[in-house]
Structures are given as structure tokens and as C-alpha cells.
Design a protein around this motif. Structure first.
Motif, PDB file in Angstrom:
ATOM      1  N   TYR A 228      -6.899   1.127   4.014  1.00  0.00           N
ATOM      2  CA  TYR A 228      -5.577   0.195   4.260  1.00  0.00           C
ATOM      3  C   TYR A 228      -5.704  -0.128   5.850  1.00  0.00           C
ATOM      4  CZ  TYR A 228      -3.557   0.559  -0.190  1.00  0.00           C
ATOM      5  OH  TYR A 228      -3.495   0.272  -1.509  1.00  0.00           O
TER       6      TYR A 228
ATOM      7  N   HIS B 155      -4.720  -3.806   1.787  1.00  0.00           N
ATOM      8  CA  HIS B 155      -5.998  -3.178   1.422  1.00  0.00           C
ATOM      9  C   HIS B 155      -7.103  -3.991   1.750  1.00  0.00           C
ATOM     10  CE1 HIS B 155      -8.640  -2.576  -2.342  1.00  0.00           C
ATOM     11  NE2 HIS B 155      -8.702  -1.473  -1.523  1.00  0.00           N
TER      12      HIS B 155
ATOM     13  N   SER C  69      -5.762 -12.336  -5.199  1.00  0.00           N
ATOM     14  CA  SER C  69      -6.463 -10.972  -4.696  1.00  0.00           C
ATOM     15  C   SER C  69      -7.925 -11.511  -4.324  1.00  0.00           C
ATOM     16  CB  SER C  69      -6.424 -10.043  -5.653  1.00  0.00           C
ATOM     17  OG  SER C  69      -7.204  -9.015  -5.260  1.00  0.00           O
TER      18      SER C  69
ATOM     19  N   PHE D 214      -3.635  -4.417  -4.350  1.00  0.00           N
ATOM     20  CA  PHE D 214      -3.161  -3.335  -3.857  1.00  0.00           C
ATOM     21  C   PHE D 214      -2.437  -3.239  -2.561  1.00  0.00           C
ATOM     22  CE2 PHE D 214      -6.930  -1.809  -6.881  1.00  0.00           C
ATOM     23  CZ  PHE D 214      -5.919  -1.274  -7.724  1.00  0.00           C
TER      24      PHE D 214
ATOM     25  N   TYR E 230       0.642  -3.544   0.030  1.00  0.00           N
ATOM     26  CA  TYR E 230       2.046  -3.305  -0.208  1.00  0.00           C
ATOM     27  C   TYR E 230       3.000  -3.448   1.209  1.00  0.00           C
ATOM     28  CZ  TYR E 230       1.206   1.590   1.208  1.00  0.00           C
ATOM     29  OH  TYR E 230       1.011   2.648   1.818  1.00  0.00           O
TER      30      TYR E 230
ATOM     31  N   ASN F 277      -7.386  -0.637 -12.652  1.00  0.00           N
ATOM     32  CA  ASN F 277      -6.312   0.053 -12.831  1.00  0.00           C
ATOM     33  C   ASN F 277      -6.883   1.255 -13.560  1.00  0.00           C
ATOM     34  OD1 ASN F 277      -4.254  -1.651 -11.611  1.00  0.00           O
ATOM     35  ND2 ASN F 277      -4.374  -2.789 -13.509  1.00  0.00           N
TER      36      ASN F 277
ATOM     37  N   ARG G 176      -9.048   3.946  -8.780  1.00  0.00           N
ATOM     38  CA  ARG G 176      -8.135   3.880  -7.872  1.00  0.00           C
ATOM     39  C   ARG G 176      -8.389   5.163  -7.154  1.00  0.00           C
ATOM     40  NH1 ARG G 176      -2.683   1.221  -8.991  1.00  0.00           N
ATOM     41  NH2 ARG G 176      -1.752   2.775  -7.604  1.00  0.00           N
TER      42      ARG G 176
ATOM     43  N   ILE H 198      -6.519   4.544  -3.414  1.00  0.00           N
ATOM     44  CA  ILE H 198      -5.590   3.907  -3.715  1.00  0.00           C
ATOM     45  C   ILE H 198      -4.140   5.054  -3.859  1.00  0.00           C
ATOM     46  CG2 ILE H 198      -4.037   2.069  -4.958  1.00  0.00           C
ATOM     47  CD1 ILE H 198      -6.497   0.936  -3.333  1.00  0.00           C
TER      48      ILE H 198
ATOM     49  N   VAL I 297       1.205   3.037  -5.305  1.00  0.00           N
ATOM     50  CA  VAL I 297       1.171   1.477  -5.180  1.00  0.00           C
ATOM     51  C   VAL I 297       0.905   1.041  -6.751  1.00  0.00           C
ATOM     52  CG1 VAL I 297      -0.856   0.141  -4.553  1.00  0.00           C
ATOM     53  CG2 VAL I 297      -0.129   1.739  -3.083  1.00  0.00           C
TER      54      VAL I 297
ATOM     55  N   GLU J  58       0.342  -1.351  -9.820  1.00  0.00           N
ATOM     56  CA  GLU J  58      -1.115  -1.861 -10.601  1.00  0.00           C
ATOM     57  C   GLU J  58      -1.438  -3.259 -10.135  1.00  0.00           C
ATOM     58  OE1 GLU J  58      -0.546  -1.756 -14.876  1.00  0.00           O
ATOM     59  OE2 GLU J  58      -0.569   0.369 -15.100  1.00  0.00           O
ATOM     60  N   TRP J  59      -2.721  -3.107 -10.222  1.00  0.00           N
ATOM     61  CA  TRP J  59      -3.333  -4.531  -9.792  1.00  0.00           C
ATOM     62  C   TRP J  59      -3.275  -5.645 -10.696  1.00  0.00           C
ATOM     63  CZ3 TRP J  59      -7.157  -7.784 -11.242  1.00  0.00           C
ATOM     64  CH2 TRP J  59      -7.904  -8.648 -10.304  1.00  0.00           C
TER      65      TRP J  59
END
Length: 466
Positions: A42, A52, A78, A122, A124, A335, A340, A345, A349, A351-352
Motif C-alpha cells: 500500500y 494498493h 482496477s 484492494f 481503501y 479473492n 490475498r 492484503i 479489505v 473483496e476485489w
């Protein structure tokens, strides 16, 4: 004495400050040995937003090769799509394995894939605030870049380029301008930028797609004649005389709505006219209408009415896939709890998903075009505008009109360029800006034409002939 020894080691081996806690040491599904380091973690953006990143070092010479930032668009989609289906070193397969991409951009550069803004993929916001704007995104991305170079100071001496596609047409120039105009820019060594199938002007994109549709056989002479007669001055069809983007004539408005529906809402693949229209398990007509289609014909009464009526329902739809795409392989892979964990991750956080409806629904678009940004940038660093020529989301003709109208001096006339013994597309070079098409590619150029895409970006960055 030890200072001299440290200086000697630094000169011989370089400074290795990469964050060990972010290094990927065991990536599920990767069944072959890689000859580069890769990291995931991150970066901190504006007001503590956690963006991310996935960083792959060059497989050639990471200490000397340029660093490239890649951003997918949306807004709200993404950059893992870029990593795992376009230009990354490993491409996702249906069985969850990662196959080697021989045309990865990391064969010649170091590449940062950034998921932005917050709430995309991912990424946030600790305060769960997913609303944002063009300027806030560029600020947050800029702060994240500064954080990247704090984590990886050994790369501050490398040339740096910003690249992206689709709504990256807004992300890339606004970020590049912010870097160059900030006197305290942390010495980010920006050397250029590249935009692929980018949204550069809403008006030109809307006007040009009507021409594109007719000349690609999507509607017949009756509709075209009506459009020209009611939308164009003196019944002359050209970029200066026609107004399909903001019409006032009721018959023109109706005709444009029909043309728009044929192009975007009847099952054609808007990202590649000649590609199949894939369907994920939960995709639907209304959902398709409000992903990337939502930035097209925004002045049209039908578009405004539908968006206002249905935008609150976006978050209730189960599929986040853009039109005619299927991201289930990526979604299943990213996921996976083991994946992850391997890419660091945290458990809290989300789910993608490939695109965030929360970001899209609350996104504030602040710019109608990127004219001022391009005029500033081309007076400071070189740029590249490239388009797959069968894309209908951000078509080549609109970006060609955009570049031509900047008034830059042409330094090389339009010509074919080749990938091996095949025509790869066309190139025209202006003072500090290259305009390139990739023949037969759609919106995601590195996915459709990986070899040509690699040659193109190599030619631009290393100043070789296309």
C-alpha cells in the motif's frame, strides 16, 4: 573507516531499500521461475487513503531501466486488469494459473500498477469515503507516488513515465501536470507520458463515434442522411460542421439516440468492434449502460434521464464487469485467500472487483477536455497518444482530431509502421507528441496486440523509430 566502506558498497552494489515486507515471495498459480522481483502493498494518498500497488521490476536491468506507472480507467476500474490481462509479466488463465507473457512491458521497464482511486480493487479509505473527483484523484496519486519513492529510493534516479488507458486520458495528464508544477515534487524524474485509447475530449469523442459507426457499416444510408441533414451545417459531414455531441434539433437528437443505441447497447463489443461480446454471469443491459458507456453522450436527454433514474441501483447489481467483458477468472484468483495473503492484503479489505460502482456513482468529473494539460505538458516533456483502431469506447478518430487541433508543429508526416513484416498501424509525429494507431486492436491494446504494443512503448520511451 566504516563510512568509506559503506560508500564503496553503495557505489558497487547500489542502494537496496525496497520494503521486504511488501516483497512477493510465493505467488499462487505461478508455475515457472521469474527473473525479477515483485512487490505488493500500500501507498498512502490524500487524507490517509490506502492505494494498493503491485510493482514488478524489469527482467532486464532494473537499476537502469525506466520506471513506468500504469493506470486503468473507468473511472473506478482496477489496474489489476492491466497487470493480469494486458501488459504484466504473468497473465491469468481460467484454471487459476499464471502463464508467462513474453511481451510484458517489464521486459524493458520497471512497472507500477496502481489501483486508484480509493475503493477500487484492494484500495481503501479508512473512513470509507469513496466519493472523489478528478483533481482529488491526481493529488492522491501524486502523494502515493511520493510514498512509492520513499519506499524504493533506489529508483529515484531512473527515468519515470506515466501511462494509462481509457479514463486514464484524464488521470495521466492531470497527474503529470501536478508533478511538473509542484516545486516540491520530491524530484520525481518525469520524462514523458503515454495515453492509450484515452478520453481526451467528451465532445470530440461523441462527434467522432458517429462517423466511425457509419463508415464501419453499423447503420445505413437512411439514418446517416438524416443525421447529416439535421445535425450538420449545410448538409456537410465533417468534424467542423457536425454537432452530434450537443444537438438541439429534435430530429437530430432522435437520430443520435438511435445511432448511440446501435453502437453501445445492442450487443456489439464497444471495446473491440470485431471481438466477441463476452458475458459474465450477472451482467445485464442496464449495467452495461452505466460503466464506461456512462461518459459518452452525457448531454443527451435520454442519457441524462436514465443515469439519474438508475444510478442509485448501480450498487445493487452483482456484476462489476464493463460491457462485453468477463472478469471472473481475475476475480476468482484475486479473492483466493492464499493469493490475498501472498500479496499482503489485510483481512478487513473488501473483496476485489474489476470496477467499483461506489466510485463511479459518486465521481465528480471536472474537465470537458485535456487541451490545456496537453499544451502545458508538450512544452515540457514528450508524450504519446495511441489508439487501437477498432475501439468504440474512446475511438481513434476522436483522439486524432484532438491531437490535430492542439496546433502543434508536425515533424513527421503520417506513415505506416511495422511490427516484424506486418503493418502494425500508422504514426504521425508532432513537436513533442506522437500519434499512433495500432491496426486491429481495440480498447485494451496490449491485450489485443501484445507484440505491437511492446514495440510501440519501447520505441517511444527509448526514442527508437516506430
Amino acid at each position: 573507516m566504516w563510512h568509506s566502506a559503506l560508500l564503496f558498497l553503495t557505489l558497487v552494489f547500489g542502494v537496496q531499500c525496497a520494503p521486504k515486507e511488501d516483497e512477493i515471495t510465493d505467488l499462487p498459480g505461478l508455475n515457472y521461475a521469474v527473473n525479477f522481483k515483485h512487490y505488493s502493498g500500500y501507498l498512502e494518498g490524500w487524507r490517509g487513503k490506502q492505494l494498493h500497488y503491485w510493482f514488478v521490476e524489469s527482467s532486464r536491468n532494473p537499476s537502469e531501466d525506466p520506471v513506468v506507472l500504469w493506470m486503468n480507467g473507468g473511472p473506478g476500474c482496477s489496474s489489476m486488469d492491466g497487470l493480469l490481462t494486458e501488459l504484466g509479466p504473468y497473465l491469468i488463465s481460467a484454471d487459476g494459473t499464471l502463464k508467462k507473457n513474453d511481451f510484458s512491458w517489464n521486459t524493458v521497464t520497471n512497472v507500477i500498477f496502481l489501483e486508484a482511486p480509493a475503493c477500487v480493487g484492494f484500495s481503501y479509505d479508512p473512513h470509507d469515503n469513496c466519493t472523489t473527483s478528478d483533481d482529488e484523484v491526481s493529488l492522491s496519486n501524486y502523494m502515493a507516488l511520493q510514498d512509492f519513492f520513499r519506499k524504493f529510493p533506489e529508483f529515484k534516479k531512473n527515468d519515470f513515465y506515466i501511462t494509462g488507458e481509457s479514463y486514464g486520458g484524464i488521470y495521466v495528464p492531470t497527474l503529470a501536470v501536478r508533478i511538473l508544477q509542484d516545486e516540491d515534487n520530491a524530484n520525481i524524474p518525469l520524462k514523458g507520458f503515454a495515453v492509450g485509447n484515452g478520453l481526451s475530449s467528451y465532445k470530440l469523442n461523441d462527434n467522432s463515434i458517429v462517423f466511425f459507426g457509419y463508415y464501419h457499416g453499423l447503420y445505413g444510408d437512411n439514418l446517416w442522411s438524416s443525421l447529416v441533414h439535421h445535425c450538420c451545417e449545410n448538409d456537410r459531414a465533417n468534424s467542423d460542421s457536425c454537432n452530434f455531441a450537443t444537438p438541439t434539433n429534435p430530429i437530430c437528437i432522435k437520430g443520435v439516440a438511435i445511432a448511440m443505441d446501435i453502437v453501445y447497447n445492442e450487443g456489439l463489443n464497444m471495446y473491440n468492434l470485431y471481438g466477441k461480446c463476452l458475458h459474465s454471469s450477472n451482467s445485464g443491459k442496464m449495467k452495461r449502460y452505466f460503466t464506461d458507456v456512462g461518459h459518452l453522450f452525457r448531454s443527451q436527454p435520454k442519457q441524462k434521464e436514465l443515469f439519474e433514474k438508475f444510478k442509485h441501483r448501480l450498487m445493487s447489481l452483482k456484476s462489476s464487469d464493463p460491457p462485453c467483458t468477463d472478469s471472473r477468472d481475475m476475480q476468482n484468483y484475486l479473492n483466493n485467500p492464499e493469493v490475498r495473503a501472498s500479496i499482503h492484503i489485510p483481512g478487513h479489505v473488501q473483496e476485489w472487483e474489476i470496477c467499483s460502482d461506489r466510485v463511479y456513482a459518486g465521481y465528480q468529473r471536472q474537465y470537458e477536455n485535456m487541451v490545456e494539460q496537453y499544451k502545458y505538458l508538450t512544452s515540457h516533456v514528450p508524450g504519446l497518444v495511441y489508439n487501437g483502431d477498432v475501439d468504440m469506447a474512446c475511438n481513434f478518430l476522436g483522439d486524432e482530431w484532438f491531437v490535430e487541433q492542439l496546433g502543434l508543429k508536425a515533424v513527421e508526416r503520417r506513415r505506416m509502421w511495422h511490427d516484424g513484416d506486418q503493418v502494425a498501424g500508422f504514426v504521425k509525429r508532432f513537436d513533442n507528441l506522437d500519434l499512433v494507431t495500432i491496426r486491429g486492436a481495440g480498447h485494451m491494446v496490449p491485450q489485443d496486440k501484445p507484440s505491437a504494443a511492446l514495440k510501440m512503448i519501447t520505441s517511444f520511451i527509448f526514442k527508437k523509430k516506430y
